[in-house]
Structure formats: structure tokens, C-alpha cells
Design a protein around this motif. Structure first.
Motif, mmCIF file in Angstrom:
data_model
loop_
_atom_site.group_PDB
_atom_site.id
_atom_site.type_symbol
_atom_site.label_atom_id
_atom_site.label_comp_id
_atom_site.label_asym_id
_atom_site.label_seq_id
_atom_site.Cartn_x
_atom_site.Cartn_y
_atom_site.Cartn_z
ATOM 1 N N ALA A 228 0.800 -0.863 -0.010
ATOM 2 C CA ALA A 228 0.277 -0.020 -0.348
ATOM 3 C C ALA A 228 0.579 1.683 -0.398
ATOM 4 C CB ALA A 228 -0.847 0.445 1.430
ATOM 5 N N GLU A 229 0.159 2.592 -0.084
ATOM 6 C CA GLU A 229 0.537 3.534 -0.079
ATOM 7 C C GLU A 229 1.198 4.150 0.934
ATOM 8 O OE1 GLU A 229 -0.322 6.673 -2.513
ATOM 9 O OE2 GLU A 229 -0.401 5.310 -4.540
ATOM 10 N N GLN A 234 -2.908 9.360 -0.795
ATOM 11 C CA GLN A 234 -3.440 8.130 -1.621
ATOM 12 C C GLN A 234 -3.226 7.237 0.234
ATOM 13 O OE1 GLN A 234 -5.603 7.580 -3.699
ATOM 14 N NE2 GLN A 234 -5.643 9.422 -4.329
ATOM 15 N N ARG A 237 -4.246 3.355 0.531
ATOM 16 C CA ARG A 237 -4.487 2.920 -1.010
ATOM 17 C C ARG A 237 -3.906 1.654 -1.377
ATOM 18 N NH1 ARG A 237 -4.159 3.179 -6.595
ATOM 19 N NH2 ARG A 237 -2.444 4.504 -6.823
ATOM 20 N N ARG A 257 -7.264 -2.659 -6.099
ATOM 21 C CA ARG A 257 -6.839 -1.994 -5.989
ATOM 22 C C ARG A 257 -7.240 -0.407 -6.248
ATOM 23 N NH1 ARG A 257 -4.175 -4.758 -9.428
ATOM 24 N NH2 ARG A 257 -5.168 -4.513 -11.662
ATOM 25 N N ARG A 258 -8.626 -0.829 -5.655
ATOM 26 C CA ARG A 258 -9.409 1.028 -5.504
ATOM 27 C C ARG A 258 -9.827 1.374 -3.892
ATOM 28 N NH1 ARG A 258 -12.291 -1.369 -10.407
ATOM 29 N NH2 ARG A 258 -14.401 -2.016 -8.673
ATOM 30 N N HIS A 259 -8.623 0.095 -3.146
ATOM 31 C CA HIS A 259 -10.009 0.093 -2.169
ATOM 32 C C HIS A 259 -8.218 0.978 -1.648
ATOM 33 C CE1 HIS A 259 -13.868 -0.234 -2.553
ATOM 34 N NE2 HIS A 259 -13.824 -1.232 -3.357
ATOM 35 N N SER A 260 -8.442 1.068 0.085
ATOM 36 C CA SER A 260 -7.600 0.685 1.260
ATOM 37 C C SER A 260 -8.243 -0.045 2.485
ATOM 38 C CB SER A 260 -7.548 2.324 1.875
ATOM 39 O OG SER A 260 -8.543 3.056 2.419
ATOM 40 N N ASP A 263 -11.008 1.320 3.930
ATOM 41 C CA ASP A 263 -12.309 1.307 3.401
ATOM 42 C C ASP A 263 -13.202 -0.623 3.880
ATOM 43 O OD1 ASP A 263 -12.122 3.503 1.976
ATOM 44 O OD2 ASP A 263 -10.947 2.705 0.804
#
Length: 551
Positions: A228-229, A234, A237, A257-260, A263
């Protein structure tokens, strides 16, 4: 005749010198360059012996190359002379510009120092400029072709014409030493660059191997992993997930990849996630699956960098702990609940009751004026009576600080209905249960207890507690009741118990006696239960035996 041949000699020497320098530049390695320097002394400058002494990193000089005599080469190549001895030699004798000539009349004192040297024999000179076997001629080499950074020293011996070099011979030797210094410096630079390139290639190969090893470990790990970043807008993410994590959460990588993790985490566990440290942080929480269910996982974080100064990423290891959590919850439930009825047991009842009590007795404002003062800001009056306008006591529970916000529990006044509410404690004892146990056995008795527990649980609110104290005794905790409410609840519970209970085709009946007590701060748990128990026995004795027996 000699005057006419001098230009020819110089031209021939220049050609030989040019060829020797060209040979230096064609050498492919440092070792080849050093040997080419020694060979050039013999082939290009007209000396029978040539030696290259190279400065080592520690300052001493080593014989790096030799030409002209195989026996002398085998004798001294690789041997080392100290820097001090060389500096002594370069300060003796005659200075021929940058060259240093030490005649045999002075050089005898050097026979016993530690500089590697060879001895040549020959007749004594017959005229003044004839070369003596013990004469020495040195040409220092510098890293940039000049300056003070000594690179090495060329040693030459036995000129082929048998004479000490004249002005042109000296200039040629000095020029050659300058070119040799440049060639050796360039060869060293090339060697260092080649070593650096080899080292870089090895490091890149190791990096590629490490990246491939990480990729395989990441992709084929049996447990979930994610990158993750870290930092920025971001932060958190998901950039990359492995197949195990996708299977675990029932979501494809393109969706993840659209979530963390923020979420996906259960709303009750978001605080746990935010408190988890990035550096070696660990947390146990629930993550949402695609089907809407939640799964208990263990998250372990570590920080990795793309390069030495590159961006940092968060590597998260996700382990499925659903079964362990289920077992832990099962064990915790077994420890706090009755095995037969599934109701909270005596220990859990006491824990819940203790959470509502404190050691400080509750007192209320005794007059209307004191009540108004307490409600509208007379702090001194309020604290004097243990009351705050917000309903909380500033001193808190036992062992707590002044801001624990403990809500005092008080009993309503039984003599006057002033609308006060409290925590009612209903102590229930079954009537006639022992005779059922004796007549029909423990199996029937257990079935009766299970059914009584079910009936009691269906008659209370969601926030109330029905617990089995032991044997045929039950306790109900119901908050927010007045005296009349508690009495009505006891009647409803008794009426729910009285109907026949069918066990193995047989109908049995039990009665119930209830004692109503009240939990109040300043009392202990045992005092609260004992008070309700005593009232239960008073109620049991006040009723006729026929009303108390099982039907």
C-alpha cells in the motif's frame, strides 16, 4: 661527422619514443600498461634494463614491472621498498630537471637499504661521462603528468652507448616518464571503471534476483499480502495484492486496488486500524468480504523502500484468524455462560452488576433549591451532595480519575412513587423443582431448567440480563424500572413459568418465587444479591404452600 649525425639520432630516438608511447595506449589492462612502460624503456629509450616502481595505497613502492633481464625480473618483481627510503634516494645526487641521478661515488651508501635493486658488473669508467655499474638514474611519474602526487618511479640502467645520457636523452626520459604516468593513471581509471561496472552488474543481478524472489514469495505466499502507499493523499491505498488475499476477501485484485484497508475494515474496528503503527505494527480486526460477511484477520505491517532514497511503501501481511477467534469467543462464552441453559453464569452476573456499582454511596439533593442548584450550576452544592447537572459523578468508579463519568445507581423510593427509576434485581427460586428431579431424574430436571431459562429470556427486554445463579435459582437484572414496574415484571415472569412443561411426553409444572432487590452505589455485589435473596424468601414464606407447589 658527429654534428652531422646528431639530427638523425634525435629523429630516430623520437620515432622509437613515439612507438613506445603508442604501445602504452594500446595496452588493455593495468598490468599490460605497466609492462609496456618497462618494455618502452628498453625498446624506445636505449637502456638495457628498465623497472617500474608503483606507489601502493599505503605509500610504499612495489616493483610492478621489469624489462631487459629475466634473472633480475624474477629476483625483484613484487618486492617492496619503503616510502622513506625512496624519498631519501629522490633527494640525493644530482637533479636533472625532474630526473634524479645518483653517481656511483655517492650511491654506495644505498647498498643496504630496503629498496629492491640489482647489481651489474663492468669495468671502471675510462672517461668522465662513461656509465658506471653503480650509477643510478630515476624518473618520477606523477598522476597527471606533473605536480606533487607521486604515482611511481622509473629506474633505468646500462645505456646501450655506455655513456651517461646527454641533454636530449634526459629530455626524452623525462617526456616518457610523463606519458607513462598519464598512461598508468588512465589504465587505473579504466580498471576502476571496469570493476565498478562489474560490481554494478552483480548488484543489478542480485537486485533482479531479490525482486524475483520477493515477487514469488509475495505472489505464492499461502497467506494474504498487500503493498500500500505510505503518506500523501493516497495513504493506505492498495497498490498490489496477492492471490491469497483475493481469495480470502472474495474480491479480485482489480477491485482491491480501488480500496484501502480503512474501506474494508468493520466499523467497530476502524479505531484499532488507525492506532496500528506502520513500523512493525500489528492488529487483530475484521475485514469485509464480498458477500457482506466479516472475517477476523491479523495485520502485520512493515515499511519497505523502492530504492535507497525512493518512496516508502507499506507491506502488510494478512493472516486468517477466524477459526482462532471463533475458538476464543467460544471459550470466553463457556467461561461466562452456563453450559446447560446458555445463560450468563454467576461470575458473569457478578461482573455485570459490579460494573454498575461504585464504593461511594449515592445521595441526592434533599430540597428543591439544592436540586435546582445542582442542575443549574452551583457546583459546590452539587458536589457536596455527590450530584452533577450532567448526571455524572466527577470522582468516578473505584480507582478512576475525576473524569471517568460514572453514572451512580440509586434505588427508587418504595414508599412514594416519585417516578424514580433504578436497577432492579429479581431473584427467582423455582418451587417444586426438587420433587421433579427426585421423581423423574436429572434428565427431566435439566429439561425443565432449559425451558424455564427460555421463558424468562423471552419476557425481558434486549438490554436486560437473565442469569442462572446455580441449581434452580435465576437472577434478572432490569435497568430503568420503578417499584411498580419491577413488581409487574415479577408477575409476568412467574406467569410465564407456571404453564406445564412437556418432557418426554410427560407434563410437569413448577412454580416460582421472586424477590425484588435494588442495586445501589455504596453496596457490594454480594449485598445486592443477598438483599434480593432475602426478599425472595420473605415472599416464598408469605405465600401458602399450595400456591408455591408445582402444578
Amino acid at each position: 661527422m658527429e654534428a652531422e649525425s646528431e639530427p638523425y639520432v634525435r629523429l630516430a630516438t623520437m620515432r622509437q619514443l613515439h612507438q613506445a608511447v603508442a604501445d602504452l595506449n594500446r595496452a588493455r589492462s593495468l598490468a599490460d600498461t605497466l609492462q609496456a612502460v618497462a618494455d618502452g624503456i628498453v625498446t624506445g629509450l636505449g637502456y638495457e634494463l628498465g623497472c617500474v616502481n608503483l606507489v601502493r595505497p599505503d605509500g610504499d613502492l612495489v616493483v610492478a614491472a621489469f624489462a631487459g633481464n629475466a634473472a633480475a625480473e624474477a629476483l625483484i618483481t613484487g618486492r617492496i621498498g619503503s616510502r622513506g627510503s625512496w624519498e631519501r634516494r629522490l633527494s640525493m645526487g644530482e637533479a636533472w630537471d625532474e630526473l634524479r641521478f645518483i653517481p656511483h661515488t655517492e650511491g654506495w651508501v644505498l647498498l643496504d637499504d630496503d629498496v629492491p635493486q640489482w647489481h651489474t658488473e663492468g669495468p671502471e669508467p675510462r672517461f668522465e661521462d662513461e656509465w658506471h655499474p653503480l650509477d643510478r638514474l630515476y624518473a618520477p611519474m606523477y598522476a597527471s603528468g606533473g605536480g606533487l602526487d607521486l604515482l611511481g618511479v622509473l629506474s633505468v640502467d646500462r645505456p646501450r652507448n655506455g655513456r651517461r645520457p646527454g641533454a636530449w636523452g634526459r629530455e626524452a626520459l623525462q617526456m616518457y616518464a610523463s606519458q607513462a604516468g598519464i598512461a598508468i593513471s588512465n589504465a587505473r581509471l579504466r580498471a576502476n571503471m571496469q570493476r565498478a561496472l562489474v560490481r554494478l552488474e552483480r548488484e543489478q543481478q542480485a537486485l533482479r534476483a531479490s525482486e524475483e524472489s520477493f515477487r514469488q514469495a509475495f505472489e505464492y505466499a499461502p497467506s494474504g499480502m498487500a503493498v500500500a502507499e505510505m503518506g500523501g493523499d493516497q495513504h493506505g491505498r492498495l497498490l498490489r495484492t496477492n492471490d491469497a488475499l483475493c481469495r480470502l476477501l472474495g474480491r479480485p485484485a482489480s477491485v482491491l486496488r480501488r480500496h484501502s484497508f480503512a474501506d474494508l475494515v468493520h466499523p467497530e474496528d476502524i479505531g484499532t486500524l488507525l492506532r496500528t503503527s506502520a513500523e512493525g505494527g500489528r492488529a487483530e480486526l475484521r475485514l469485509g468480504r464480498r458477500d457482506g460477511t466479516y472475517l477476523w484477520v491479523s495485520l502485520r505491517n512493515s515499511v519497505v523502500a523502492d530504492t535507497a532514497d525512493g518512496p516508502r511503501f507499506l507491506l502488510t501481511h494478512v493472516e486468517d484468524i477466524e477459526e482462532r477467534k471463533r475458538n476464543e469467543l467460544h471459550l470466553a462464552h463457556r467461561a461466562s455462560h452456563d453450559a446447560l441453559t446458555g445463560l450468563p453464569n454467576s461470575a458473569e452476573l457478578r461482573s455485570r452488576l459490579s460494573a454498575r456499582l461504585c464504593e461511594r454511596p449515592h445521595s441526592v439533593a434533599t430540597t428543591a433549591v439544592e436540586a435546582l442548584d445542582a442542575a443549574y450550576g452551583d457546583v459546590d452544592a452539587a458536589m457536596a451532595h455527590g450530584y452533577r447537572a450532567d448526571g455524572y459523578d466527577g470522582e468516578g468508579a473505584p480507582g478512576g480519575g475525576p473524569y471517568d463519568h460514572h453514572v451512580h445507581t440509586a434505588a427508587p423510593d418504595a414508599e412514594r412513587d416519585d417516578g424514580a427509576k433504578g436497577l432492579a434485581v429479581l431473584f427467582c427460586d423455582l418451587d417444586g423443582f426438587k420433587s421433579i428431579n427426585d421423581r423423574f431424574g436429572h434428565h427431566t430436571g435439566d429439561a425443565v431448567l432449559v425451558e424455564v431459562a427460555r421463558r424468562l429470556s423471552t419476557c425481558v427486554r434486549d438490554g436486560d440480563t437473565v442469569a442462572r445463579l446455580g441449581g434452580d435459582e435465576f437472577v434478572v437484572l432490569a435497568d430503568g424500572l420503578g417499584a411498580a414496574d419491577a413488581a409487574d415484571l415479577a408477575v409476568r415472569l412467574r406467569n410465564a413459568i407456571i404453564p406445564p412443561i412437556r418432557v418426554d411426553g410427560r407434563a410437569v409444572r413448577v412454580g416460582a418465587s421472586f424477590g425484588i432487590g435494588w442495586a445501589e452505589c455504596g453496596m457490594t455485589v454480594e449485598e445486592v444479591l443477598s438483599s434480593a435473596d432475602q426478599r425472595m424468601y420473605v415472599e416464598k414464606r408469605s405465600r401458602s404452600k399450595v400456591h408455591r407447589r408445582a402444578g
